[in-house]
Design a protein around this motif. Structure first.
Motif, PDB file in Angstrom:
ATOM      1  N   ASP A 294      -8.277  -5.406   1.134  1.00 18.07           N
ATOM      2  CA  ASP A 294      -6.924  -5.134   1.632  1.00 18.07           C
ATOM      3  C   ASP A 294      -6.450  -3.753   1.211  1.00 18.07           C
ATOM      4  O   ASP A 294      -6.000  -2.953   2.024  1.00 18.07           O
ATOM      5  CB  ASP A 294      -5.941  -6.196   1.117  1.00 18.07           C
ATOM      6  CG  ASP A 294      -6.092  -7.517   1.854  1.00 18.07           C
ATOM      7  OD1 ASP A 294      -6.732  -7.531   2.919  1.00 18.07           O
ATOM      8  OD2 ASP A 294      -5.566  -8.532   1.364  1.00 18.07           O
ATOM      9  N   ILE A 295      -6.537  -3.482  -0.106  1.00 18.05           N
ATOM     10  CA  ILE A 295      -6.123  -2.179  -0.649  1.00 18.05           C
ATOM     11  C   ILE A 295      -7.121  -1.775  -1.727  1.00 18.05           C
ATOM     12  O   ILE A 295      -7.509  -2.600  -2.567  1.00 18.05           O
ATOM     13  CB  ILE A 295      -4.705  -2.257  -1.280  1.00 18.05           C
ATOM     14  CG1 ILE A 295      -3.674  -2.739  -0.253  1.00 18.05           C
ATOM     15  CG2 ILE A 295      -4.290  -0.903  -1.848  1.00 18.05           C
ATOM     16  CD1 ILE A 295      -2.329  -3.106  -0.855  1.00 18.05           C
TER      17      ILE A 295
ATOM     18  N   ALA B  36       0.838  -1.206   0.000  1.00 16.29           N
ATOM     19  CA  ALA B  36       0.000   0.000   0.000  1.00 16.29           C
ATOM     20  C   ALA B  36       0.870   1.253   0.000  1.00 16.29           C
ATOM     21  O   ALA B  36       0.587   2.221  -0.721  1.00 16.29           O
ATOM     22  CB  ALA B  36      -0.933  -0.006   1.208  1.00 16.29           C
ATOM     23  N   SER B  37       1.931   1.242   0.782  1.00 19.95           N
ATOM     24  CA  SER B  37       2.850   2.394   0.821  1.00 19.95           C
ATOM     25  C   SER B  37       3.547   2.570  -0.521  1.00 19.95           C
ATOM     26  O   SER B  37       3.742   3.699  -0.997  1.00 19.95           O
ATOM     27  CB  SER B  37       3.895   2.186   1.922  1.00 19.95           C
ATOM     28  OG  SER B  37       3.285   2.147   3.191  1.00 19.95           O
ATOM     29  N   TRP B  38       3.919   1.456  -1.137  1.00 17.32           N
ATOM     30  CA  TRP B  38       4.570   1.484  -2.448  1.00 17.32           C
ATOM     31  C   TRP B  38       3.642   2.116  -3.495  1.00 17.32           C
ATOM     32  O   TRP B  38       4.052   2.992  -4.270  1.00 17.32           O
ATOM     33  CB  TRP B  38       4.953   0.058  -2.850  1.00 17.32           C
ATOM     34  CG  TRP B  38       5.509  -0.110  -4.233  1.00 17.32           C
ATOM     35  CD1 TRP B  38       4.818  -0.347  -5.379  1.00 17.32           C
ATOM     36  CD2 TRP B  38       6.895  -0.068  -4.617  1.00 17.32           C
ATOM     37  NE1 TRP B  38       5.666  -0.464  -6.448  1.00 17.32           N
ATOM     38  CE2 TRP B  38       6.952  -0.292  -6.007  1.00 17.32           C
ATOM     39  CE3 TRP B  38       8.081   0.127  -3.921  1.00 17.32           C
ATOM     40  CZ2 TRP B  38       8.155  -0.325  -6.717  1.00 17.32           C
ATOM     41  CZ3 TRP B  38       9.282   0.096  -4.624  1.00 17.32           C
ATOM     42  CH2 TRP B  38       9.309  -0.127  -5.999  1.00 17.32           C
ATOM     43  N   LEU B  39       2.386   1.679  -3.494  1.00 21.91           N
ATOM     44  CA  LEU B  39       1.416   2.225  -4.442  1.00 21.91           C
ATOM     45  C   LEU B  39       1.143   3.702  -4.170  1.00 21.91           C
ATOM     46  O   LEU B  39       0.986   4.495  -5.099  1.00 21.91           O
ATOM     47  CB  LEU B  39       0.116   1.421  -4.369  1.00 21.91           C
ATOM     48  CG  LEU B  39       0.186  -0.012  -4.911  1.00 21.91           C
ATOM     49  CD1 LEU B  39      -1.078  -0.791  -4.538  1.00 21.91           C
ATOM     50  CD2 LEU B  39       0.377  -0.017  -6.410  1.00 21.91           C
ATOM     51  N   SER B  40       1.095   4.067  -2.884  1.00 25.25           N
ATOM     52  CA  SER B  40       0.879   5.481  -2.519  1.00 25.25           C
ATOM     53  C   SER B  40       1.999   6.356  -3.053  1.00 25.25           C
ATOM     54  O   SER B  40       1.769   7.463  -3.561  1.00 25.25           O
ATOM     55  CB  SER B  40       0.790   5.626  -0.999  1.00 25.25           C
ATOM     56  OG  SER B  40      -0.353   4.972  -0.491  1.00 25.25           O
ATOM     57  N   ALA B  41       3.230   5.855  -2.949  1.00 25.56           N
ATOM     58  CA  ALA B  41       4.393   6.614  -3.410  1.00 25.56           C
ATOM     59  C   ALA B  41       4.384   6.775  -4.931  1.00 25.56           C
ATOM     60  O   ALA B  41       4.800   7.812  -5.467  1.00 25.56           O
ATOM     61  CB  ALA B  41       5.682   5.923  -2.960  1.00 25.56           C
ATOM     62  N   LYS B  42       3.888   5.748  -5.631  1.00 25.30           N
ATOM     63  CA  LYS B  42       3.902   5.766  -7.094  1.00 25.30           C
ATOM     64  C   LYS B  42       2.677   6.441  -7.700  1.00 25.30           C
ATOM     65  O   LYS B  42       2.768   7.089  -8.748  1.00 25.30           O
ATOM     66  CB  LYS B  42       3.982   4.331  -7.625  1.00 25.30           C
ATOM     67  CG  LYS B  42       5.219   3.548  -7.193  1.00 25.30           C
ATOM     68  CD  LYS B  42       6.473   4.076  -7.832  1.00 25.30           C
ATOM     69  CE  LYS B  42       7.683   3.246  -7.428  1.00 25.30           C
ATOM     70  NZ  LYS B  42       8.927   3.715  -8.055  1.00 25.30           N
TER      71      LYS B  42
ATOM     72  N   ALA C  64      -9.917  -3.078  -6.509  1.00 23.95           N
ATOM     73  CA  ALA C  64      -9.708  -3.790  -5.250  1.00 23.95           C
ATOM     74  C   ALA C  64      -8.495  -4.711  -5.377  1.00 23.95           C
ATOM     75  O   ALA C  64      -8.361  -5.430  -6.369  1.00 23.95           O
ATOM     76  CB  ALA C  64     -10.943  -4.610  -4.892  1.00 23.95           C
ATOM     77  N   ILE C  65      -7.630  -4.679  -4.369  1.00 28.41           N
ATOM     78  CA  ILE C  65      -6.426  -5.519  -4.366  1.00 28.41           C
ATOM     79  C   ILE C  65      -6.431  -6.370  -3.108  1.00 28.41           C
ATOM     80  O   ILE C  65      -6.543  -5.851  -1.995  1.00 28.41           O
ATOM     81  CB  ILE C  65      -5.142  -4.659  -4.415  1.00 28.41           C
ATOM     82  CG1 ILE C  65      -5.132  -3.783  -5.673  1.00 28.41           C
ATOM     83  CG2 ILE C  65      -3.896  -5.547  -4.376  1.00 28.41           C
ATOM     84  CD1 ILE C  65      -4.005  -2.754  -5.691  1.00 28.41           C
TER      85      ILE C  65
ATOM     86  N   LYS D  75      -6.211   3.420  -0.507  1.00 28.45           N
ATOM     87  CA  LYS D  75      -6.812   3.233   0.816  1.00 28.45           C
ATOM     88  C   LYS D  75      -6.498   1.831   1.317  1.00 28.45           C
ATOM     89  O   LYS D  75      -6.669   0.849   0.582  1.00 28.45           O
ATOM     90  CB  LYS D  75      -8.328   3.444   0.753  1.00 28.45           C
ATOM     91  CG  LYS D  75      -8.711   4.862   0.337  1.00 28.45           C
ATOM     92  CD  LYS D  75     -10.190   4.986   0.035  1.00 28.45           C
ATOM     93  CE  LYS D  75     -10.535   6.384  -0.457  1.00 28.45           C
ATOM     94  NZ  LYS D  75     -11.943   6.498  -0.888  1.00 28.45           N
ATOM     95  N   LEU D  76      -6.062   1.730   2.558  1.00 32.10           N
ATOM     96  CA  LEU D  76      -5.693   0.451   3.160  1.00 32.10           C
ATOM     97  C   LEU D  76      -6.841  -0.092   4.001  1.00 32.10           C
ATOM     98  O   LEU D  76      -7.470   0.648   4.754  1.00 32.10           O
ATOM     99  CB  LEU D  76      -4.449   0.633   4.024  1.00 32.10           C
ATOM    100  CG  LEU D  76      -3.876  -0.596   4.737  1.00 32.10           C
ATOM    101  CD1 LEU D  76      -3.414  -1.640   3.740  1.00 32.10           C
ATOM    102  CD2 LEU D  76      -2.721  -0.180   5.648  1.00 32.10           C
TER     103      LEU D  76
END
Length: 289
Positions: A197-198, A173-179, A205-206, A186-187
């Motif tokens: 999950d994400i 989730a942090s990786w996707l937020s950064a990119k 939805a992930i 949203k987590l």
């Protein structure tokens, strides 16, 4: 207006927005089903001719063995063409080959009016088609956006030590937020019948799983089944740690549900009671759609 009344009103607005979004998802899925219905009315020879003229390959590849095979059944060919042709292209082809399609368009119009609780009114076929083309075009743009997100996930590299599935999920989730931007990721997003999950951009939805047991993968199939009812796209991210859990069987189930599956090779290193999940460097990350 008191605080509780204001809170209730916010909740009602959010629910209406969620209901509308869920209806939009159902509408676009119905358009996709209608596209496949029209294509199913062509003969196999006609479908093969269309694929050849459009440069659409009728070959698939097994993600485990690398074996390639040609699509043979009509259903397989229809599915492949539907994912590569717009609704407008399918209608144009139906007109060219003199294949019936108007009844499907009229059924779509009835479905749309009922779904969005609109007053029934008579519209020309072209007016109806314009709405259908718009939904189909949105779906195409959405697929392009989904492809970017899938590519971003395949590039995922955890930072520091990762001990369990929850830490993997948080780091992804942090990786996707950064990119992609913090505001669109949203987590552990809750919805009417579960928790994702994400969630990315309110529509993708992930679900994240470490493949360390068959029950966990069975749960994943159930989660994806529910997610597909509420979100435009579902991506299952599976970290394959090499355990014999029948992974190919579950991946095929996820594919049948219409989810995209990303398999990332990983391993577990243990030191006493502690463990660390490590992404295998240089190993191929597999995408199954």
């Amino acid at each position: 207006m008191g605080f509780l009344d204001a809170l209730k009103k916010v909740g009602e607005v959010a629910k209406k927005a969620a209901d509308r979004a869920a209806k939009e998802v159902k509408w676009r899925k119905k358009v996709g089903e209608a596209k496949r219905e029209i294509l199913s009315r062509f003969t196999v020879k006609q479908l093969e001719r269309i694929a050849n003229s459009k440069g659409i390959s009728l070959y698939e590849e097994d993600f485990v063995t690398g074996e390639r095979w040609r699509l043979r059944t009509k259903g397989e060919i229809v599915a492949k063409l539907a994912s590569n042709l717009s609704f407008q292209e399918v209608v144009d082809l139906a007109r060219r080959y003199k294949v019936r399609y108007s009844d499907v368009v009229q059924e779509l119009e009835k479905f749309r009016q009922k779904l969005f609780e609109e007053k029934q009114r008579k519209r020309s076929e072209q007016e109806i088609l314009e709405d259908i083309y718009e939904a189909d075009e949105f779906e195409e743009e959405f697929e392009n956006e989904s492809s970017k997100i899938i590519e971003t996930i395949t590039e995922f590299e955890p930072m520091g030590i990762v001990r369990d599935e929850k830490e993997l999920r948080n780091q992804l989730a942090s990786w996707l937020s950064a990119k992609l931007g913090k505001s669109v990721v949203k987590l552990e997003y809750p919805f009417e019948h579960g928790k994702v999950d994400i969630l990315v951009k309110d529509e993708i939805a992930i679900e994240v799983k470490v493949a360390d047991g068959k029950q966990k993968l069975k749960n994943l199939v159930g989660e994806v089944t529910t997610d597909k009812m509420y979100f435009s796209s579902v991506i299952a991210v599976i970290f394959d740690i090499g355990k014999d859990v029948g992974l190919e069987f579950f991946v095929n189930q996820l594919k049948a549900l219409g989810a995209t599956t990303i398999v990332i090779p990983a391993q577990i290193k243990r030191s006493g009671r502690r463990q660390e999940i490590i992404i295998r460097q240089g190993w191929k990350r597999i995408i199954i759609r």
